[in-house]
Design a protein around this motif. Structure first.
Motif, PDB file in Angstrom:
ATOM      1  N   ALA A  67       0.868  -1.182   0.000  1.00 50.59           N
ATOM      2  CA  ALA A  67       0.000   0.000   0.000  1.00 50.59           C
ATOM      3  C   ALA A  67       0.899   1.225   0.000  1.00 50.59           C
ATOM      4  O   ALA A  67       2.057   1.160   0.413  1.00 50.59           O
ATOM      5  N   ILE A  68       0.323   2.332  -0.454  1.00 47.82           N
ATOM      6  CA  ILE A  68       1.069   3.595  -0.387  1.00 47.82           C
ATOM      7  C   ILE A  68       0.822   4.186   0.997  1.00 47.82           C
ATOM      8  O   ILE A  68      -0.319   4.253   1.471  1.00 47.82           O
ATOM      9  N   VAL A  69       1.920   4.578   1.644  1.00 49.08           N
ATOM     10  CA  VAL A  69       1.848   5.035   3.035  1.00 49.08           C
ATOM     11  C   VAL A  69       2.195   6.524   3.112  1.00 49.08           C
ATOM     12  O   VAL A  69       3.182   6.958   2.507  1.00 49.08           O
ATOM     13  N   ASN A  70       1.401   7.258   3.860  1.00 46.84           N
ATOM     14  CA  ASN A  70       1.778   8.630   4.217  1.00 46.84           C
ATOM     15  C   ASN A  70       2.674   8.501   5.457  1.00 46.84           C
ATOM     16  O   ASN A  70       2.192   8.208   6.551  1.00 46.84           O
ATOM     17  N   THR A  71       3.959   8.722   5.288  1.00 46.32           N
ATOM     18  CA  THR A  71       4.893   8.435   6.387  1.00 46.32           C
ATOM     19  C   THR A  71       4.813   9.469   7.513  1.00 46.32           C
ATOM     20  O   THR A  71       5.337   9.237   8.596  1.00 46.32           O
ATOM     21  N   ALA A  72       4.148  10.588   7.268  1.00 41.62           N
ATOM     22  CA  ALA A  72       4.004  11.587   8.344  1.00 41.62           C
ATOM     23  C   ALA A  72       2.931  11.160   9.341  1.00 41.62           C
ATOM     24  O   ALA A  72       3.010  11.466  10.531  1.00 41.62           O
ATOM     25  N   THR A  73       1.920  10.428   8.853  1.00 38.11           N
ATOM     26  CA  THR A  73       0.800  10.060   9.729  1.00 38.11           C
ATOM     27  C   THR A  73       0.710   8.556   9.969  1.00 38.11           C
ATOM     28  O   THR A  73       0.003   8.113  10.865  1.00 38.11           O
ATOM     29  N   GLY A  74       1.390   7.787   9.142  1.00 35.01           N
ATOM     30  CA  GLY A  74       1.289   6.329   9.242  1.00 35.01           C
ATOM     31  C   GLY A  74       0.031   5.784   8.589  1.00 35.01           C
ATOM     32  O   GLY A  74      -0.240   4.588   8.645  1.00 35.01           O
ATOM     33  N   GLU A  75      -0.733   6.659   7.952  1.00 37.96           N
ATOM     34  CA  GLU A  75      -1.980   6.182   7.320  1.00 37.96           C
ATOM     35  C   GLU A  75      -1.722   5.650   5.912  1.00 37.96           C
ATOM     36  O   GLU A  75      -0.823   6.131   5.214  1.00 37.96           O
ATOM     37  N   LEU A  76      -2.563   4.701   5.535  1.00 32.50           N
ATOM     38  CA  LEU A  76      -2.477   4.187   4.169  1.00 32.50           C
ATOM     39  C   LEU A  76      -3.212   5.150   3.250  1.00 32.50           C
ATOM     40  O   LEU A  76      -4.343   5.547   3.536  1.00 32.50           O
ATOM     41  N   LYS A  77      -2.563   5.501   2.131  1.00 33.99           N
ATOM     42  CA  LYS A  77      -3.192   6.429   1.193  1.00 33.99           C
ATOM     43  C   LYS A  77      -3.847   5.697   0.040  1.00 33.99           C
ATOM     44  O   LYS A  77      -4.351   6.314  -0.898  1.00 33.99           O
ATOM     45  N   SER A  78      -3.784   4.374   0.082  1.00 35.03           N
ATOM     46  CA  SER A  78      -4.407   3.573  -0.978  1.00 35.03           C
ATOM     47  C   SER A  78      -5.014   2.358  -0.308  1.00 35.03           C
ATOM     48  O   SER A  78      -4.776   2.110   0.871  1.00 35.03           O
ATOM     49  N   ASP A  79      -5.751   1.575  -1.089  1.00 26.91           N
ATOM     50  CA  ASP A  79      -6.183   0.271  -0.587  1.00 26.91           C
ATOM     51  C   ASP A  79      -4.948  -0.614  -0.469  1.00 26.91           C
ATOM     52  O   ASP A  79      -3.928  -0.340  -1.085  1.00 26.91           O
ATOM     53  N   ARG A  80      -5.107  -1.697   0.300  1.00 30.36           N
ATOM     54  CA  ARG A  80      -4.029  -2.683   0.319  1.00 30.36           C
ATOM     55  C   ARG A  80      -4.238  -3.609  -0.867  1.00 30.36           C
ATOM     56  O   ARG A  80      -5.356  -4.026  -1.155  1.00 30.36           O
ATOM     57  N   TYR A  81      -3.149  -3.918  -1.564  1.00 30.21           N
ATOM     58  CA  TYR A  81      -3.247  -4.855  -2.686  1.00 30.21           C
ATOM     59  C   TYR A  81      -2.447  -6.098  -2.318  1.00 30.21           C
ATOM     60  O   TYR A  81      -1.316  -5.989  -1.829  1.00 30.21           O
ATOM     61  N   ARG A  82      -3.037  -7.263  -2.515  1.00 26.98           N
ATOM     62  CA  ARG A  82      -2.375  -8.486  -2.061  1.00 26.98           C
ATOM     63  C   ARG A  82      -2.354  -9.538  -3.164  1.00 26.98           C
ATOM     64  O   ARG A  82      -3.347  -9.703  -3.883  1.00 26.98           O
ATOM     65  N   GLU A  83      -1.225 -10.203  -3.316  1.00 25.40           N
ATOM     66  CA  GLU A  83      -1.167 -11.381  -4.179  1.00 25.40           C
ATOM     67  C   GLU A  83      -0.639 -12.535  -3.340  1.00 25.40           C
ATOM     68  O   GLU A  83       0.044 -12.314  -2.333  1.00 25.40           O
ATOM     69  N   LEU A  84      -0.930 -13.751  -3.784  1.00 26.86           N
ATOM     70  CA  LEU A  84      -0.423 -14.905  -3.036  1.00 26.86           C
ATOM     71  C   LEU A  84       1.087 -15.013  -3.230  1.00 26.86           C
ATOM     72  O   LEU A  84       1.609 -14.715  -4.310  1.00 26.86           O
ATOM     73  N   THR A  85       1.762 -15.453  -2.202  1.00 25.32           N
ATOM     74  CA  THR A  85       3.202 -15.727  -2.322  1.00 25.32           C
ATOM     75  C   THR A  85       3.351 -16.963  -3.209  1.00 25.32           C
ATOM     76  O   THR A  85       2.686 -17.976  -2.976  1.00 25.32           O
ATOM     77  N   PRO A  86       4.206 -16.877  -4.244  1.00 27.21           N
ATOM     78  CA  PRO A  86       4.353 -18.047  -5.125  1.00 27.21           C
ATOM     79  C   PRO A  86       4.952 -19.226  -4.358  1.00 27.21           C
ATOM     80  O   PRO A  86       5.717 -19.032  -3.428  1.00 27.21           O
ATOM     81  N   GLN A  87       4.578 -20.420  -4.745  1.00 30.60           N
ATOM     82  CA  GLN A  87       5.137 -21.627  -4.105  1.00 30.60           C
ATOM     83  C   GLN A  87       5.788 -22.487  -5.170  1.00 30.60           C
ATOM     84  O   GLN A  87       5.138 -22.782  -6.161  1.00 30.60           O
ATOM     85  N   PRO A  88       7.038 -22.882  -5.059  1.00 30.54           N
ATOM     86  CA  PRO A  88       7.936 -22.537  -3.964  1.00 30.54           C
ATOM     87  C   PRO A  88       8.328 -21.055  -4.041  1.00 30.54           C
ATOM     88  O   PRO A  88       8.453 -20.501  -5.130  1.00 30.54           O
ATOM     89  N   ALA A  89       8.542 -20.470  -2.860  1.00 35.14           N
ATOM     90  CA  ALA A  89       8.805 -19.030  -2.783  1.00 35.14           C
ATOM     91  C   ALA A  89      10.292 -18.741  -2.995  1.00 35.14           C
ATOM     92  O   ALA A  89      10.997 -18.300  -2.095  1.00 35.14           O
TER      93      ALA A  89
END
Ligand code: BGC
Length: 252
Positions: free
Chosen positions: A16-38
């Motif tokens: 996610a994109i983080v506003n480092t001054a506030t610690g807030e996320l400026k976007s949604d979280r985007y997630r993909e599965l970790t490939p196996q084998p990693a």
């Protein structure tokens, strides 16, 4: 400053994109599965997918669930062994074509909790533990990270502590909360004896159920649940990258 934070875990890689001054996320979280084998190349491909999803060209902070010293991975307790001695920072910078900071996952969570969460304003020594698949740990002294503490691998009854006290072990062995708290008490007691911390912060999967076991713990040290939960890694990674940018150093 806006920074892309990415958290590499055993099952998912999220960013996610983080506003480092506030610690807030400026976007949604985007997630993909970790490939196996990693393995390194496959994981770097997914990290690149995450950066591409955000159309991101700036600095990136990235967590990794192992020892990371100056960008190089030196252990692999819960990841593919081929990571050992791999220059994770170098690989990711090549793939993402930009500056990347890589740090241990629990270190990132500790940095985020110290700045925006349960450790905010705490002087002295803070020990953050993430009780999940393994046990991650972060040591912070007056808010400053002492990296790669690896207290989950401290010996307890002849085994790595994470083989007795991780959330995975609690689930696999179907430990009652009473029994789990007993194991945790022994572990925390050892850490307390060795480090005399001012605060323990408990994060990771088990911390969702903190009301079941924290009241049973008997340490003299104050002990609190983490506050940022599954955003801590992303936020801490972004903070580490911000710091490197500000220091104008090569992002280590
Ligand atoms: C690893 C740590 C990591 C922790 C949580 C442990 O097995 O040794 O480096 O922080 O798991 O992912």
């Amino acid at each position: 400053m806006d920074i892309l934070g990415i958290d590499i875990g055993g099952t998912g890689i999220k960013g996610a994109i983080v506003n480092t001054a506030t610690g807030e996320l400026k976007s949604d979280r985007y997630r993909e599965l970790t490939p196996q084998p990693a393995k390194p190349d496959a994981v770097c491909d997914v990290v690149n997918d995450v950066a591409t999803h955000f159309n991101w060209a700036g600095p990136v902070g990235c967590t990794f669930p192992a020892i990371v010293h100056h960008g190089v991975v030196f252990s692999a307790a819960n990841v593919h062994k081929s990571w050992i001695n791999t220059d994770c920072k170098g690989l990711l910078e090549k793939r993402l074509r930009g500056p990347v900071v890589v740090l241990n996952d629990a270190d990132a969570a500790g940095v985020a909790e110290a700045k925006f969460g349960a450790g905010r304003g705490q002087d002295g020594l803070v020990i953050m533990l993430t009780l999940g698949t393994g046990i991650g740990s972060a040591l912070l002294f007056h808010g400053e990270l002492i990296p790669n503490a690896e207290l989950g691998h401290m010996e307890l009854r002849g085994k790595d502590a994470e083989w007795r006290v991780s959330d995975r072990v609690r689930q696999e062995k179907k430990l009652s909360w009473k029994k789990y708290a007993k194991r945790l008490n022994e572990y925390l007691g050892r850490l307390e004896f060795l480090f005399s911390p001012d605060l323990f912060i408990i994060g990771g999967g088990a911390s969702k159920y903190h009301d079941k076991f924290l009241p049973r713990l008997k340490t003299r040290t104050r002990i609190v649940p983490a506050q940022l939960l599954n955003e801590a890694g992303i936020v801490g990674a972004a903070l580490a990258a911000e710091r490197a940018v500000q220091q104008g150093a090569a992002l280590e």
